[in-house]
Design a protein around this motif. Structure first.
Motif, mmCIF file in Angstrom:
data_model
loop_
_atom_site.group_PDB
_atom_site.id
_atom_site.type_symbol
_atom_site.label_atom_id
_atom_site.label_comp_id
_atom_site.label_asym_id
_atom_site.label_seq_id
_atom_site.Cartn_x
_atom_site.Cartn_y
_atom_site.Cartn_z
ATOM 1 N N GLN A 70 59.047 -24.686 50.457
ATOM 2 C CA GLN A 70 58.424 -23.661 51.298
ATOM 3 C C GLN A 70 57.134 -24.182 51.922
ATOM 4 N N SER A 71 56.337 -24.901 51.153
ATOM 5 C CA SER A 71 55.089 -25.469 51.680
ATOM 6 C C SER A 71 55.378 -26.478 52.781
ATOM 7 N N HIS A 72 56.407 -27.295 52.603
ATOM 8 C CA HIS A 72 56.780 -28.282 53.620
ATOM 9 C C HIS A 72 57.187 -27.587 54.920
ATOM 10 N N ALA A 73 57.912 -26.482 54.821
ATOM 11 C CA ALA A 73 58.398 -25.781 56.007
ATOM 12 C C ALA A 73 57.255 -25.189 56.828
ATOM 13 N N ARG A 74 56.127 -24.896 56.210
ATOM 14 C CA ARG A 74 55.041 -24.210 56.918
ATOM 15 C C ARG A 74 54.414 -25.058 58.020
ATOM 16 N N GLN A 75 54.624 -26.355 57.981
ATOM 17 C CA GLN A 75 54.054 -27.195 59.038
ATOM 18 C C GLN A 75 54.783 -27.010 60.367
ATOM 19 N N PHE A 76 55.861 -26.211 60.365
ATOM 20 C CA PHE A 76 56.616 -25.962 61.594
ATOM 21 C C PHE A 76 56.439 -24.519 62.074
ATOM 22 N N ASP A 77 55.338 -23.883 61.685
ATOM 23 C CA ASP A 77 55.137 -22.501 62.114
ATOM 24 C C ASP A 77 54.573 -22.453 63.533
ATOM 25 N N GLU A 78 54.387 -21.244 64.052
ATOM 26 C CA GLU A 78 53.991 -21.081 65.444
ATOM 27 C C GLU A 78 52.576 -21.580 65.717
ATOM 28 N N THR A 79 51.716 -21.540 64.704
ATOM 29 C CA THR A 79 50.339 -22.007 64.901
ATOM 30 C C THR A 79 50.315 -23.462 65.346
ATOM 31 N N HIS A 80 51.117 -24.294 64.691
ATOM 32 C CA HIS A 80 51.159 -25.712 65.056
ATOM 33 C C HIS A 80 51.735 -25.900 66.457
ATOM 34 N N PHE A 81 52.722 -25.107 66.810
ATOM 35 C CA PHE A 81 53.298 -25.178 68.163
ATOM 36 C C PHE A 81 52.249 -24.834 69.215
ATOM 37 N N ARG A 82 51.529 -23.761 69.008
ATOM 38 C CA ARG A 82 50.518 -23.338 69.979
ATOM 39 C C ARG A 82 49.438 -24.403 70.142
ATOM 40 N N GLN A 83 49.044 -25.010 69.035
ATOM 41 C CA GLN A 83 48.022 -26.059 69.109
ATOM 42 C C GLN A 83 48.526 -27.253 69.917
ATOM 43 N N GLY A 84 49.783 -27.611 69.739
ATOM 44 C CA GLY A 84 50.342 -28.741 70.479
ATOM 45 C C GLY A 84 50.414 -28.467 71.967
ATOM 46 N N VAL A 85 50.864 -27.269 72.344
ATOM 47 C CA VAL A 85 50.948 -26.917 73.755
ATOM 48 C C VAL A 85 49.555 -26.853 74.374
ATOM 49 N N ALA A 86 48.619 -26.237 73.666
ATOM 50 C CA ALA A 86 47.254 -26.124 74.184
ATOM 51 C C ALA A 86 46.626 -27.497 74.380
ATOM 52 N N GLY A 87 46.898 -28.431 73.463
ATOM 53 C CA GLY A 87 46.356 -29.780 73.604
ATOM 54 C C GLY A 87 46.918 -30.497 74.815
#
Length: 369
Positions: free
Chosen positions: A341-358
């Motif tokens: 479960q902890s491993h899966a959390r690195q694929f949540d929407e927060t990380h996606f938004r940060q990547g797009v914003a960058g």
């Protein structure tokens, strides 16, 4: 800032549409452009936006036969009027990136995959096509590939959803890309207690040939082990069911609660196909269950061999049978659900938004908030 989101077609809610939903949350006032829109099969979030369709939507039975109109989609995209928009973000898996943006509007393309049916998987798609389509596909695909490469030059920056897709972007379009994994709603899933788990394996997704449900059906029929299959369409389900033994159960297009329950209670998710990313394996790990996957494609970004599942190298039925035997022999169904479960959390929407914003910041677009 006026933002245009360009998506290939809106006829269902799969991984690409989940990405589009996340982009809509990032840009609440953005307009959506797409070839075909079926409101009955799209989420309220997307239906609540201004959605403009191309001329493809006016062709006969477009909501059902949209794939047949693929040769006309390049011209339809180039006819989209984006005058007055300050930013264009295309969501590419079918033709979407080929719009012509205003000269001063940055164009960011989030690529789920270059079109598989005209590039590396064209032979597989041709085998499954009707006889007239098989005759027409070689010449049509040739023309579409030329346009596909040409239209890649209209994009200022590419984002790929996995290393696998980034390599295909480089190979077919000769363009670099940054990797931003798609958002997965990991908080919608949760493990169950060990005593609540079942003795079955799970396959879930669209019953498309490249996802290789046929391999899973044959392997578990031979082994006489329990396999639950969730997914449609009904025609493909019926064809597979006729080849399946009594230990294989088909649930069809099950509701989300059923999928969530089976993901949490299965021994493992079986993933025998090669996919561009693959959201279901992340959902399985968010449910505390390991993944047995053919070690090609997007799973190399998501599954850690013998830490969150098992990766195997042989794509055949025998290869999957051997992987199941190894999985059971090594006791990998007892992997710690909390670690998964902890491993899966690195694929949540927060990380996606940060990547797009960058990526947008590199294009000179700064987002507020």
């Amino acid at each position: 800032m006026r933002v245009a989101l360009v998506h290939y077609w809106l006829v269902g809610m799969r991984g690409g549409e989940k990405v589009l939903e996340a982009l809509c949350r990032m840009f609440p006032d953005a307009d959506i452009f797409t070839h075909v829109h079926d409101p009955a099969r799209i989420s309220p979030l997307l239906n609540g936006r201004v959605i403009r369709t191309t001329g493809i939507s006016r062709l006969p039975f477009a909501r059902r036969l949209y794939r047949n109109y693929l040769p006309f989609m390049p011209a339809a995209l180039e006819g989209v009027d984006l005058t007055g928009y300050d930013l264009v973000i295309s969501s590419e898996a079918g033709p979407a990136k080929g719009v012509i943006p205003p000269p001063d509007a940055p164009h960011l393309c989030y690529c789920h995959s270059p079109m598989r049916y005209i590039w590396d998987q064209r032979h597989l798609y041709r085998e499954e096509a009707s006889f007239p389509a098989r005759l027409a596909m070689p010449m049509l695909a040739h023309r579409l590939r030329q346009w596909d490469v040409t239209s890649a030059a209209r994009v200022d920056r590419f984002l790929a959803n996995s290393r696998h897709v980034a390599a295909r972007i480089e190979k077919y379009w000769r363009r670099g890309s940054d990797i931003v994994h798609p958002p997965v709603a990991v908080d919608d899933f949760a493990p169950v207690a060990a005593e609540e788990r079942g003795d079955f394996y799970l396959w879930a997704g669209e019953l498309a040939p490249y996802k290789r449900p046929d391999i899973a059906v044959e392997a578990f029929t031979r082994m006489q082990k329990k396999l639950v299959i969730i997914g449609g369409p009904d025609g493909a389900r019926g064809a597979l069911a006729r080849k399946a033994g009594p230990t294989v159960e088909f649930l069809g297009k099950a509701p989300f609660e059923t999928l969530k329950d089976r993901l949490a209670r299965c021994r493992a998710l079986v993933f025998p196909g090669e996919e561009d990313f693959g959201i279901v394996p992340v959902e399985a790990m968010a449910s505390g269950r390991p993944v047995i996957a053919y070690g090609r494609g997007g799973v190399l970004d998501t599954v850690r061999d013998r830490e969150t599942g098992l990766l195997y190298d042989d794509p055949s039925v025998e290869g999957l049978i051997g992987a199941i035997e190894t999985f059971e022999r090594e006791g990998l169904d007892s992997l710690d659900p909390a670690v998964l479960q902890s491993h899966a959390r690195q694929f949540d929407e927060t990380h996606f938004r940060q990547g797009v914003a960058g990526a947008l910041a590199d294009l000179g677009v700064e987002l507020s908030g």
